[in-house]
Structures are given as structure tokens and as C-alpha cells.
Design an enzyme around this catalytic site. Structure first.
Site, PDB file in Angstrom:
ATOM      1  CG  ASP A 217      -7.840 -40.081  92.166  1.00 33.07           C
ATOM      2  OD1 ASP A 217      -7.684 -38.870  92.374  1.00 33.07           O
ATOM      3  OD2 ASP A 217      -8.866 -40.560  91.623  1.00 33.07           O
TER       4      ASP A 217
ATOM      5  CB  THR B 159     -12.115 -25.296  99.288  1.00 31.32           C
ATOM      6  OG1 THR B 159     -10.864 -25.022  98.670  1.00 31.32           O
ATOM      7  CG2 THR B 159     -12.776 -24.018  99.725  1.00 31.32           C
TER       8      THR B 159
ATOM      9  CG  LEU C  76      -2.120 -24.492  94.528  1.00 30.40           C
ATOM     10  CD1 LEU C  76      -2.110 -25.978  94.236  1.00 30.40           C
ATOM     11  CD2 LEU C  76      -0.703 -23.952  94.625  1.00 30.40           C
TER      12      LEU C  76
ATOM     13  CE  LYS D 181      -9.426 -21.730  98.147  1.00 29.04           C
ATOM     14  NZ  LYS D 181      -8.891 -22.892  97.556  1.00 29.04           N
TER      15      LYS D 181
ATOM     16  CG  LEU E 193      -9.263  -4.101  91.102  1.00 31.21           C
ATOM     17  CD1 LEU E 193      -8.627  -2.818  91.618  1.00 31.21           C
ATOM     18  CD2 LEU E 193     -10.724  -4.161  91.553  1.00 31.21           C
TER      19      LEU E 193
ATOM     20  N   GLY F 165     -14.597  -7.072  82.585  1.00 29.41           N
ATOM     21  CA  GLY F 165     -14.874  -7.793  81.347  1.00 29.41           C
ATOM     22  C   GLY F 165     -16.085  -8.680  81.482  1.00 29.41           C
TER      23      GLY F 165
ATOM     24  N   GLY G  45     -15.038 -17.163  86.019  1.00 27.74           N
ATOM     25  CA  GLY G  45     -15.524 -18.539  85.952  1.00 27.74           C
ATOM     26  C   GLY G  45     -14.553 -19.430  86.708  1.00 27.74           C
TER      27      GLY G  45
ATOM     28  CB  CYS H  77     -11.900 -21.826  92.892  1.00 35.26           C
ATOM     29  SG  CYS H  77     -10.925 -23.325  92.963  1.00 35.26           S
TER      30      CYS H  77
HETATM   31  C1  UDX Z   1      -9.669 -29.310  94.918  1.00 39.44           C
HETATM   32  C2  UDX Z   1     -10.247 -29.261  96.308  1.00 39.44           C
HETATM   33  O1  UDX Z   1     -10.269 -30.445  96.898  1.00 39.44           O
HETATM   34  C3  UDX Z   1     -11.489 -28.465  96.342  1.00 39.44           C
HETATM   35  O2  UDX Z   1     -12.060 -28.477  97.589  1.00 39.44           O
HETATM   36  C4  UDX Z   1     -11.042 -27.083  95.992  1.00 39.44           C
HETATM   37  O3  UDX Z   1     -12.094 -26.178  96.088  1.00 39.44           O
HETATM   38  C5  UDX Z   1     -10.471 -27.074  94.607  1.00 39.44           C
HETATM   39  O4  UDX Z   1      -9.434 -27.981  94.510  1.00 39.44           O
HETATM   40  P1  UDX Z   1      -9.671 -30.407  92.624  1.00 39.44           P
HETATM   41  O5  UDX Z   1      -8.312 -30.913  92.878  1.00 39.44           O
HETATM   42  O6  UDX Z   1      -9.838 -29.276  91.655  1.00 39.44           O
HETATM   43  O7  UDX Z   1     -10.354 -30.012  94.011  1.00 39.44           O
HETATM   44  O8  UDX Z   1     -10.678 -31.542  92.257  1.00 39.44           O
HETATM   45  P2  UDX Z   1     -10.565 -32.646  91.139  1.00 39.44           P
HETATM   46  O9  UDX Z   1      -9.596 -32.219  90.086  1.00 39.44           O
HETATM   47  O10 UDX Z   1     -11.961 -32.990  90.826  1.00 39.44           O
HETATM   48  O11 UDX Z   1      -9.864 -33.845  91.927  1.00 39.44           O
HETATM   49  C6  UDX Z   1     -10.406 -34.583  92.948  1.00 39.44           C
HETATM   50  C7  UDX Z   1      -9.815 -35.982  92.870  1.00 39.44           C
HETATM   51  O12 UDX Z   1     -10.240 -36.742  93.977  1.00 39.44           O
HETATM   52  C8  UDX Z   1     -10.202 -36.769  91.596  1.00 39.44           C
HETATM   53  O13 UDX Z   1      -9.041 -37.242  90.968  1.00 39.44           O
HETATM   54  C9  UDX Z   1     -11.068 -37.904  92.130  1.00 39.44           C
HETATM   55  O14 UDX Z   1     -10.958 -39.087  91.352  1.00 39.44           O
HETATM   56  C10 UDX Z   1     -10.530 -38.081  93.524  1.00 39.44           C
HETATM   57  N1  UDX Z   1     -11.457 -38.694  94.465  1.00 39.44           N
HETATM   58  C11 UDX Z   1     -12.709 -38.221  94.638  1.00 39.44           C
HETATM   59  C12 UDX Z   1     -11.032 -39.775  95.214  1.00 39.44           C
HETATM   60  O15 UDX Z   1      -9.894 -40.234  95.066  1.00 39.44           O
HETATM   61  N2  UDX Z   1     -11.884 -40.328  96.116  1.00 39.44           N
HETATM   62  C13 UDX Z   1     -13.151 -39.880  96.303  1.00 39.44           C
HETATM   63  O16 UDX Z   1     -13.896 -40.427  97.107  1.00 39.44           O
HETATM   64  C14 UDX Z   1     -13.572 -38.785  95.507  1.00 39.44           C
HETATM   65  C1  UDX Z   2      -8.589 -18.913  92.029  1.00 41.34           C
HETATM   66  C2  UDX Z   2      -7.697 -18.206  93.052  1.00 41.34           C
HETATM   67  O1  UDX Z   2      -6.969 -17.144  92.397  1.00 41.34           O
HETATM   68  C3  UDX Z   2      -6.759 -19.178  93.729  1.00 41.34           C
HETATM   69  O2  UDX Z   2      -5.995 -18.513  94.731  1.00 41.34           O
HETATM   70  C4  UDX Z   2      -7.609 -20.282  94.362  1.00 41.34           C
HETATM   71  O3  UDX Z   2      -6.817 -21.230  95.022  1.00 41.34           O
HETATM   72  C5  UDX Z   2      -8.443 -20.956  93.301  1.00 41.34           C
HETATM   73  O4  UDX Z   2      -9.267 -19.979  92.656  1.00 41.34           O
HETATM   74  P1  UDX Z   2      -8.312 -19.803  89.538  1.00 41.34           P
HETATM   75  O5  UDX Z   2      -9.781 -20.066  89.609  1.00 41.34           O
HETATM   76  O6  UDX Z   2      -7.393 -20.834  89.035  1.00 41.34           O
HETATM   77  O7  UDX Z   2      -7.755 -19.387  90.972  1.00 41.34           O
HETATM   78  O8  UDX Z   2      -8.107 -18.546  88.566  1.00 41.34           O
HETATM   79  P2  UDX Z   2      -7.970 -16.978  88.703  1.00 41.34           P
HETATM   80  O9  UDX Z   2      -6.727 -16.561  88.027  1.00 41.34           O
HETATM   81  O10 UDX Z   2      -8.153 -16.512  90.092  1.00 41.34           O
HETATM   82  O11 UDX Z   2      -9.193 -16.472  87.789  1.00 41.34           O
HETATM   83  C6  UDX Z   2     -10.534 -16.846  88.072  1.00 41.34           C
HETATM   84  C7  UDX Z   2     -11.488 -16.160  87.115  1.00 41.34           C
HETATM   85  O12 UDX Z   2     -11.530 -14.762  87.331  1.00 41.34           O
HETATM   86  C8  UDX Z   2     -11.141 -16.346  85.618  1.00 41.34           C
HETATM   87  O13 UDX Z   2     -12.326 -16.607  84.907  1.00 41.34           O
HETATM   88  C9  UDX Z   2     -10.567 -15.007  85.215  1.00 41.34           C
HETATM   89  O14 UDX Z   2     -10.758 -14.714  83.854  1.00 41.34           O
HETATM   90  C10 UDX Z   2     -11.368 -14.059  86.094  1.00 41.34           C
HETATM   91  N1  UDX Z   2     -10.667 -12.797  86.393  1.00 41.34           N
HETATM   92  C11 UDX Z   2      -9.513 -12.794  87.109  1.00 41.34           C
HETATM   93  C12 UDX Z   2     -11.228 -11.579  85.968  1.00 41.34           C
HETATM   94  O15 UDX Z   2     -12.287 -11.557  85.326  1.00 41.34           O
HETATM   95  N2  UDX Z   2     -10.581 -10.409  86.304  1.00 41.34           N
HETATM   96  C13 UDX Z   2      -9.423 -10.384  87.029  1.00 41.34           C
HETATM   97  O16 UDX Z   2      -8.911  -9.287  87.288  1.00 41.34           O
HETATM   98  C14 UDX Z   2      -8.874 -11.622  87.436  1.00 41.34           C
END
Ligand code: UDX
Ligand code: UDX
Length: 413
Positions: free
Chosen positions: A30, A116, A145, A196, A242, A245, A249, A252
Site C-alpha cells: 500500500d 470493482t 463482502l 459484480k 427489501l 426506510g 448509502g 459501493c
Molecule cells: C475496494 C475496491 O477496490 C473497489 O473497487 C470496490 O468497489 C470496493 O472495495 P476499498 O478497499 O473499499 O475498495 O478501498 P479503500 O479502502 O479506499 O482502499 C484502497 C487502498 O488502496 C488504500 O489503502 C490506498 O492507500 C491503496 N492504494 C491506492 C494504493 O496502494 N495505491 C494506489 O495507487 C492507490
Molecule cells: C454491499 C453489498 O451487499 C456487498 O455484496 C458488496 O460487495 C459491497 O456492497 P455494503 O455496502 O457493505 O455491501 O452494505 P449492505 O449491507 O449491502 O448495505 C448497503 C446499504 O443499503 C446500507 O446503507 C443499508 O442500510 C441499506 N439497506 C440494506 C437498506 O436500506 N435496506 C436493505 O434491505 C438492505
């Protein structure tokens, strides 16, 4: 196997710890020195259930150097893919790390994109690697995840999808997951990238649909909870994702749906359903304020409690959290905001600074406010007995023991 993981964020770190538990030799790479130091000290840089214990138990190295790639059998790419202002995906990190990886490839390794990315990105990534003249395999392996339960989701996946450029690359990546007892699917790289996006878009669609139904139910004088109970008993529809509310957010759903819409539009097809999914989701937090006004017509100068700041329970993450939109609306109407969250106060303070007040406990938020909005379904909040709370309570998540002065999205009044 020897595995290097580029990007030690949410996905990279969970992938690293999970694969180390399976006995693989892991190096996380990283650019963020602080993150690297924390991981080497066995301190998780993120809040995730079970991660601190798991990190202590496994052997795993973190580094800012790409050196380990020369010995790796597989290199996973887990760098972030944030949204740009216009909703399009920013692939700069993905492409820039392709250069760093190719400079360090010494022998055959499979480079597997886990970030992604839109269909076609991994192939373009492969073209950058090819410029170095190195021999490598190429794959894409999406993650599914959920934050808050990410480690558990890694250990117990519904399926593993491996998109492969050729059989050998796919075999090597699939071998990493061979101990998992789930469906393993081998596809083209583009299909894997699309799987995805479609999975996340479908889940987001379910939520926006549930919210639309809830909004209609309010007008029809029907309780949406009762309706869904009857609908979800059909085993072709199941009750998951489903819950109606205040909307979805997180890092993803909003980002991925917008990126898919943007890319599809650029390719000449403007997706009707997905546009509505986003539009419904953007309107949903405003409904909380609308419901508040049925009990408190003028919020100007009033102190409004916002209960729950993280985008969902079990995490400190406030990225694209509904709470931020609700707070913006309230401040725009001249209200004062006092917020409470069991875990995400530090993260929220970084974004909101002194624009709002923060309560140290749920009780304090209830006492100091003139009305409260329930925004995140933390157990502490939705299980709280509000019967003694004599001010307006507006529910965007489904509290179990409401008070007399109560409005909930999807419940007629
Ligand atoms: C991931 C996926 O990569 C994204 O595409 C998906 O939609 C959600 O999950 P996430 O792990 O949540 O992203 O991102 P973040 O927590 O921001 O971590 C990215 C890491 O990559 C950071 O620790 C950052 O420092 C590192 N990074 C970024 C590098 O090491 N090199 C770079 O050039 C840019
Ligand atoms: C999501 C996907 O579930 C996961 O598979 C993917 O890899 C990353 O994006 P995450 O964003 O961590 O995961 O959370 P998730 O539990 O899916 O909830 C996302 C948002 O939807 C939250 O704001 C949650 O409050 C909302 N939600 C979820 C609802 O409003 N209603 C529901 O029934 C479920």
C-alpha cells in the site's frame, strides 16, 4: 501460494487476512505508510468485526514496496475505484499500479483484478502489463463482502467467481479458494466484471423498489411492513434486501450503480430502471424531513437529533451515508443538529467539524433535542424503548418500541 495484494484498504486487508488464514503467504502493498505500519503492528486500520483477533493470529507482511511481486504466484489488485463528480468511475489508481506491477514481475504470475471495474478494464490493464514484455496470466475475481461482516462473508461465500483470460490463469486463481465449500464459477473476464455490477445494482434496485412501495403504502393508508410480510413469503421473492426506510448509502451501491449508468450511457444505452433506482434513493432521506414537518411544521431554530451516522450498523464508515444528506437538509432549513452514533462519531467529526453538535450518549441526544430522526439501524437505537420520549420521533429504519409522537416511513398516520 505466495500472494501479493496491492491496496490494503477494506477489500485488500480482508482478502489478505482471509487468505493468510487459509495458509497462503501474504504480502500487502500500500502507498499509505501509516496503514502499512499499523498492519505490521497488528492493529487494524479499519473497524471490522473479528478483524483485530484474526490479524493477531495470522502471519502477514505489509509494505510500501512492490518487491514481493517478483516472487509472487498471484498478484491481487485491490486499489480503490472512486466516483468522479459526474458519477463516472475513476480508474487512475488501477492503471497506475499496473505500471508498478509490471516493473516488478520477474517470473510468470497471475495478475488478478479484484477492484470493482467496468467490463473491459481488466483487459486494458493487461495491455499495460504487456508493454513490459513480461509473461503473465490475467484474471478478474470480484468481491461480494459487506462492511461490518466482511471477514465472515470472506470465510463463507455464496459463490466464488473467477473471470479468466485462459484456462491456466483461472486454474491458479481457483486453486486459492479450493477449500471453500461453495459454487465456483469460471467465466470470461468481462462477464466476471459485469457480475459484480449487476449483483450490486440488483440489490440496490430491491431496496429502491421497497422504498417506492413504502411511499405508496403511506398514501394508500396501508402499513408497508404488513404488505412485505405477505409478499416476501413467496419463495420467488424472499425478504432479503427489501427493508424500506431512509435509503441506501455506503461506498459501493451508490458508486457502482452510478458508474454502470454512466458507462452504459456513454455506450449509447440510457438505463431506465437504474436511473430511477438512484433517483428514488436520493429522494428518500427528504421523506424523513417531510414526515418531521407533519409534527413540527417549522424546524428553523429547533434542535434536531440525528440518531445513527454510519451508512449502516457495525461500521464506522460514513461514506455516502444517508445521515449526511439528512443533516444537509436540516441545516439548509435552519435547524440545529445534534448527532449520536455508537461508533462513527470520530469519522463523522472529520467531515462535519463544528457544523453540528455531537452527543456522547443516546440519552444525551434524546434529552437535548426537540425531535429525533432514526437514520441508521444500530441495535442500540432500534431496540431502544422510546415510550418515555415525549417529542417527535421520525423513523427511517424500524424502531421496535416507538412513542406516541411517532412517524415511520411506510406507515400511514
Ligand atoms: C475496494 C475496491 O477496490 C473497489 O473497487 C470496490 O468497489 C470496493 O472495495 P476499498 O478497499 O473499499 O475498495 O478501498 P479503500 O479502502 O479506499 O482502499 C484502497 C487502498 O488502496 C488504500 O489503502 C490506498 O492507500 C491503496 N492504494 C491506492 C494504493 O496502494 N495505491 C494506489 O495507487 C492507490
Ligand atoms: C454491499 C453489498 O451487499 C456487498 O455484496 C458488496 O460487495 C459491497 O456492497 P455494503 O455496502 O457493505 O455491501 O452494505 P449492505 O449491507 O449491502 O448495505 C448497503 C446499504 O443499503 C446500507 O446503507 C443499508 O442500510 C441499506 N439497506 C440494506 C437498506 O436500506 N435496506 C436493505 O434491505 C438492505
Amino acid at each position: 501460494m505466495k500472494i501479493s495484494i496491492v491496496g490494503a484498504g477494506y477489500v485488500g486487508l480482508i482478502q489478505g487476512v482471509g487468505l493468510a488464514e487459509l495458509g497462503h503467504e501474504i504480502t500487502l502493498i500500500d502507498i499509505d505508510q501509516d496503514k502499512v505500519d499499523l498492519i505490521n503492528k497488528k492493529v487494524p486500520p479499519i473497524h471490522e468485526q473479528g478483524l483485530a483477533e484474526a490479524l493477531k493470529k495470522v502471519e502477514l507482511k505489509a509494505s510500501t514496496s512492490y518487491d514481493s511481486i517478483s516472487k509472487a504466484d498471484v498478484v491481487f489488485v485491490c486499489v480503490g475505484t472512486p466516483s468522479r463528480e459526474d458519477g463516472s468511475i475513476n480508474l487512475d489508481y488501477v492503471y497506475s499500479c499496473a505500471h508498478s506491477i509490471s516493473e516488478n514481475l520477474d517470473k510468470y504470475a497471475v495478475v488478478c483484478v479484484k477492484s470493482t471495474v467496468l467490463p473491459g478494464t481488466t483487459e486494458k490493464f493487461g495491455e499495460i502489463l504487456s508493454e513490459s514484455g513480461r509473461v503473465f496470466g490475467l484474471a478478474h475475481n470480484p468481491e461480494f463482502l459487506r462492511e461490518g461482516t466482511a471477514l465472515n462473508d470472506f470465510r463463507n461465500p455464496d459463490r466464488v467467481v473467477v473471470g479468466q483470460s485462459d484456462e491456466k490463469s483461472g486454474d491458479i486463481v481457483a486453486r486459492i479458494y479450493e477449500s471453500f465449500n461453495c459454487e465456483k464459477l469460471r467465466t470470461s473476464i468481462r462477464a466476471s466484471e459485469m457480475i459484480k455490477y449487476v449483483a450490486n445494482s440488483f440489490l440496490a434496485t430491491k431496496i429502491s423498489f421497497a422504498n417506492e412501495v413504502a411511499n405508496m403504502c403511506e398514501n394508500f393508508g396501508v402499513d408497508a411492513n404488513e404488505v412485505w410480510e405477505g409478499v416476501a413469503l413467496d419463495n420467488r421473492i424472499n425478504p432479503k434486501f427489501l427493508r424500506h426506510g431512509a435509503g441506501f448509502g455506503g461506498s459501493c451501491f451508490p458508486k457502482d450503480v452510478k458508474a454502470l449508468i454512466h458507462a452504459s450511457k456513454s455506450g449509447g444505452y440510457d438505463p431506465l430502471i437504474l436511473n430511477s433506482v438512484i433517483e428514488t434513493n436520493e429522494l428518500q432521506p427528504k421523506r424523513l424531513i417531510k414526515l418531521l414537518k407533519t409534527l413540527m411544521p417549522d424546524v428553523k431554530g429547533k434542535k434536531i437529533g440525528v440518531l445513527g451516522l454510519s451508512f449502516k450498523p457495525g461500521t464506522t464508515d460514513v461514506r455516502e451515508a444517508v445521515s449526511l444528506k439528512v443533516i444537509d437538509e436540516l441545516l439548509g432549513e435552519g435547524a440545529e443538529v445534534i448527532a449520536y452514533d455508537p461508533s462513527a462519531m470520530k469519522e463523522a467529526k472529520k467531515l462535519l467539524g463544528d457544523k453540528i453538535l455531537f452527543a456522547q450518549t443516546l440519552q444525551e441526544a434524546l434529552e437535548r433535542s426537540d425531535a429525533c430522526l432514526v437514520v441508521t439501524e444500530w441495535e442500540e437505537i432500534v431496540e431502544h424503548d422510546f415510550s418515555g420520549f415525549d417529542k417527535p420521533l421520525i423513523d427511517g429504519r424500524g424502531v421496535k418500541k416507538p412513542n406516541q409522537s411517532y412517524r415511520r416511513i411506510g406507515k400511514p398516520f
